[in-house]
Scaffold this active site. Sequence first.
Site, PDB file in Angstrom:
ATOM      1  N   LYS A  13       0.838  -1.207   0.000  1.00 15.01           N
ATOM      2  CA  LYS A  13       0.000   0.000   0.000  1.00 15.01           C
ATOM      3  C   LYS A  13       0.873   1.257   0.000  1.00 15.01           C
ATOM      4  O   LYS A  13       0.645   2.187  -0.763  1.00 15.01           O
ATOM      5  CB  LYS A  13      -0.923   0.019   1.238  1.00 15.01           C
ATOM      6  CG  LYS A  13      -1.797  -1.211   1.367  1.00 15.01           C
ATOM      7  CD  LYS A  13      -2.699  -1.148   2.592  1.00 15.01           C
ATOM      8  CE  LYS A  13      -1.966  -1.191   3.938  1.00 15.01           C
ATOM      9  NZ  LYS A  13      -1.265  -2.470   4.209  1.00 15.01           N
ATOM     10  N   ARG A 170      -0.425  -8.971  13.431  1.00 19.03           N
ATOM     11  CA  ARG A 170      -0.991  -7.989  12.489  1.00 19.03           C
ATOM     12  C   ARG A 170      -1.777  -8.684  11.381  1.00 19.03           C
ATOM     13  O   ARG A 170      -2.814  -8.196  10.949  1.00 19.03           O
ATOM     14  CB  ARG A 170       0.127  -7.131  11.888  1.00 19.03           C
ATOM     15  CG  ARG A 170       0.659  -6.075  12.871  1.00 19.03           C
ATOM     16  CD  ARG A 170       2.009  -5.542  12.481  1.00 19.03           C
ATOM     17  NE  ARG A 170       2.019  -4.888  11.193  1.00 19.03           N
ATOM     18  CZ  ARG A 170       3.114  -4.752  10.435  1.00 19.03           C
ATOM     19  NH1 ARG A 170       4.275  -5.224  10.854  1.00 19.03           N
ATOM     20  NH2 ARG A 170       3.036  -4.138   9.275  1.00 19.03           N
TER      21      ARG A 170
HETATM   22  P1  AP5 Z   1       4.875  -1.614   1.922  1.00 22.25           P
HETATM   23  O1  AP5 Z   1       4.570  -0.824   0.701  1.00 22.25           O
HETATM   24  O2  AP5 Z   1       5.580  -0.952   3.034  1.00 22.25           O
HETATM   25  O3  AP5 Z   1       3.543  -2.368   2.419  1.00 22.25           O
HETATM   26  P2  AP5 Z   1       2.277  -1.826   3.198  1.00 22.25           P
HETATM   27  O4  AP5 Z   1       1.089  -2.456   2.575  1.00 22.25           O
HETATM   28  O5  AP5 Z   1       2.301  -0.343   3.266  1.00 22.25           O
HETATM   29  O6  AP5 Z   1       2.534  -2.522   4.583  1.00 22.25           O
HETATM   30  P3  AP5 Z   1       2.465  -1.931   6.081  1.00 22.25           P
HETATM   31  O7  AP5 Z   1       3.238  -2.856   6.935  1.00 22.25           O
HETATM   32  O8  AP5 Z   1       2.831  -0.484   6.100  1.00 22.25           O
HETATM   33  O9  AP5 Z   1       0.955  -2.097   6.355  1.00 22.25           O
HETATM   34  P4  AP5 Z   1       0.256  -2.074   7.704  1.00 22.25           P
HETATM   35  O10 AP5 Z   1      -1.148  -1.947   7.252  1.00 22.25           O
HETATM   36  O11 AP5 Z   1       0.537  -3.197   8.593  1.00 22.25           O
HETATM   37  O12 AP5 Z   1       0.946  -0.848   8.450  1.00 22.25           O
HETATM   38  P5  AP5 Z   1       0.481   0.639   8.782  1.00 22.25           P
HETATM   39  O13 AP5 Z   1       1.667   1.494   8.774  1.00 22.25           O
HETATM   40  O14 AP5 Z   1      -0.685   1.010   7.982  1.00 22.25           O
HETATM   41  O15 AP5 Z   1       5.698  -2.908   1.437  1.00 22.25           O
HETATM   42  C1  AP5 Z   1       6.192  -3.834   2.387  1.00 22.25           C
HETATM   43  C2  AP5 Z   1       7.602  -4.292   1.971  1.00 22.25           C
HETATM   44  O16 AP5 Z   1       7.481  -5.058   0.768  1.00 22.25           O
HETATM   45  C3  AP5 Z   1       8.574  -3.158   1.649  1.00 22.25           C
HETATM   46  O17 AP5 Z   1       9.856  -3.515   2.056  1.00 22.25           O
HETATM   47  C4  AP5 Z   1       8.503  -3.016   0.124  1.00 22.25           C
HETATM   48  O18 AP5 Z   1       9.739  -2.561  -0.400  1.00 22.25           O
HETATM   49  C5  AP5 Z   1       8.220  -4.460  -0.290  1.00 22.25           C
HETATM   50  N1  AP5 Z   1       7.377  -4.555  -1.489  1.00 22.25           N
HETATM   51  C6  AP5 Z   1       6.325  -3.770  -1.824  1.00 22.25           C
HETATM   52  N2  AP5 Z   1       5.774  -4.176  -2.989  1.00 22.25           N
HETATM   53  C7  AP5 Z   1       6.486  -5.258  -3.388  1.00 22.25           C
HETATM   54  C8  AP5 Z   1       6.400  -6.125  -4.520  1.00 22.25           C
HETATM   55  N3  AP5 Z   1       5.475  -5.955  -5.487  1.00 22.25           N
HETATM   56  N4  AP5 Z   1       7.293  -7.155  -4.596  1.00 22.25           N
HETATM   57  C9  AP5 Z   1       8.248  -7.334  -3.637  1.00 22.25           C
HETATM   58  N5  AP5 Z   1       8.377  -6.540  -2.555  1.00 22.25           N
HETATM   59  C10 AP5 Z   1       7.513  -5.503  -2.428  1.00 22.25           C
HETATM   60  O19 AP5 Z   1      -0.024   0.450  10.304  1.00 22.25           O
HETATM   61  C11 AP5 Z   1       0.876   0.162  11.336  1.00 22.25           C
HETATM   62  C12 AP5 Z   1       0.152   0.127  12.668  1.00 22.25           C
HETATM   63  O20 AP5 Z   1      -0.409   1.420  12.946  1.00 22.25           O
HETATM   64  C13 AP5 Z   1      -1.070  -0.823  12.752  1.00 22.25           C
HETATM   65  O21 AP5 Z   1      -0.666  -2.127  13.111  1.00 22.25           O
HETATM   66  C14 AP5 Z   1      -1.912  -0.146  13.827  1.00 22.25           C
HETATM   67  O22 AP5 Z   1      -1.402  -0.396  15.105  1.00 22.25           O
HETATM   68  C15 AP5 Z   1      -1.690   1.329  13.529  1.00 22.25           C
HETATM   69  N6  AP5 Z   1      -2.690   1.861  12.578  1.00 22.25           N
HETATM   70  C16 AP5 Z   1      -2.432   2.389  11.350  1.00 22.25           C
HETATM   71  N7  AP5 Z   1      -3.573   2.785  10.757  1.00 22.25           N
HETATM   72  C17 AP5 Z   1      -4.574   2.500  11.632  1.00 22.25           C
HETATM   73  C18 AP5 Z   1      -5.985   2.643  11.576  1.00 22.25           C
HETATM   74  N8  AP5 Z   1      -6.595   3.185  10.490  1.00 22.25           N
HETATM   75  N9  AP5 Z   1      -6.705   2.210  12.635  1.00 22.25           N
HETATM   76  C19 AP5 Z   1      -6.120   1.665  13.718  1.00 22.25           C
HETATM   77  N10 AP5 Z   1      -4.782   1.481  13.832  1.00 22.25           N
HETATM   78  C20 AP5 Z   1      -4.015   1.903  12.797  1.00 22.25           C
END
Ligand code: AP5
Length: 214
Positions: A13, A170
């Site tokens: 994402k 997660r």
């Molecule tokens: P990346 O692009 O970073 O993936 P992502 O989908 O953004 O993953 P996140 O871990 O950020 O998602 P998340 O939903 O758990 O975390 P968030 O920050 O929202 O890609 C991942 C890796 O893969 C990277 O190294 C990238 O280089 C690689 N990659 C990407 N595409 C690829 C491909 N095609 N092929 C190979 N490799 C690839 O949330 C974190 C925490 O915050 C949550 O756990 C929660 O505690 C809190 N939080 C955030 N939002 C909320 C909300 N709305 N409500 C409640 N709690 C929340």
Amino acid sequence: MNLVLFGPPGAGKGTQGSVLAEKRGLTKISTGDILRDAVRAGTTLGIEARKFMDAGELVPDSVILGLVREVIEDAGNTGFIMDGFPRTIAQAEGVDKMLHDMRKSIDAVIVLEVPNEALVQRLSGRRSCPNCGAVYNVYYDKPKQEEKCDRCNSELVQRADDKRDTVVRRLDVYKEQTSPIIDYYQKHGADVHFINGDRDIEDVQSDILKIVDR
Ligand code: AP5
Ligand code: MG
Ligand code: ZN
């Protein structure tokens, strides 16, 4: 164009949202990034949020909805991409109401689908830049210099919640609390698209652009 980029932890994402935001002049709204900034700054919000984030749990809906309202208001009339939000049915309902009041709406929901084994691998290899937010992967998308950001040369870090046990939690939280939103959007007549996210970053982006540029 207002979009929701949806998918499990590690689906891409953030990666896809950043490229898309730059290419099409959209504002990316990542609740995860906002929360991590607050944690780093040591604000009241950050101190509160950190407990949930480090455990792989969701931050309470009331906190998140307040945050997002401000950011959407700040986005003005440029379109936005929501990354990692909404994450519960209550958040989806909350944002619908909020957008309705602002005379805005969600034009498409894009779901990135990636199998769990690949997600675990991606998250274990992720490194990010604490300064400019750039994201890398030691397996798939290496920085030019080891552990250094290509854009600003800062030392790269691993996210606290990318530890294996937290990743497993997660993924469970996504399945239990977040994935039901897909059904919610489909029932409410939203334009939902599923994309195979288990391919090269460029191929996934090109499918996303086909939807955005229709
Ligand atoms: P990346 O692009 O970073 O993936 P992502 O989908 O953004 O993953 P996140 O871990 O950020 O998602 P998340 O939903 O758990 O975390 P968030 O920050 O929202 O890609 C991942 C890796 O893969 C990277 O190294 C990238 O280089 C690689 N990659 C990407 N595409 C690829 C491909 N095609 N092929 C190979 N490799 C690839 O949330 C974190 C925490 O915050 C949550 O756990 C929660 O505690 C809190 N939080 C955030 N939002 C909320 C909300 N709305 N409500 C409640 N709690 C929340
Ligand atoms: Mg992300
Ligand atoms: Zn950087």
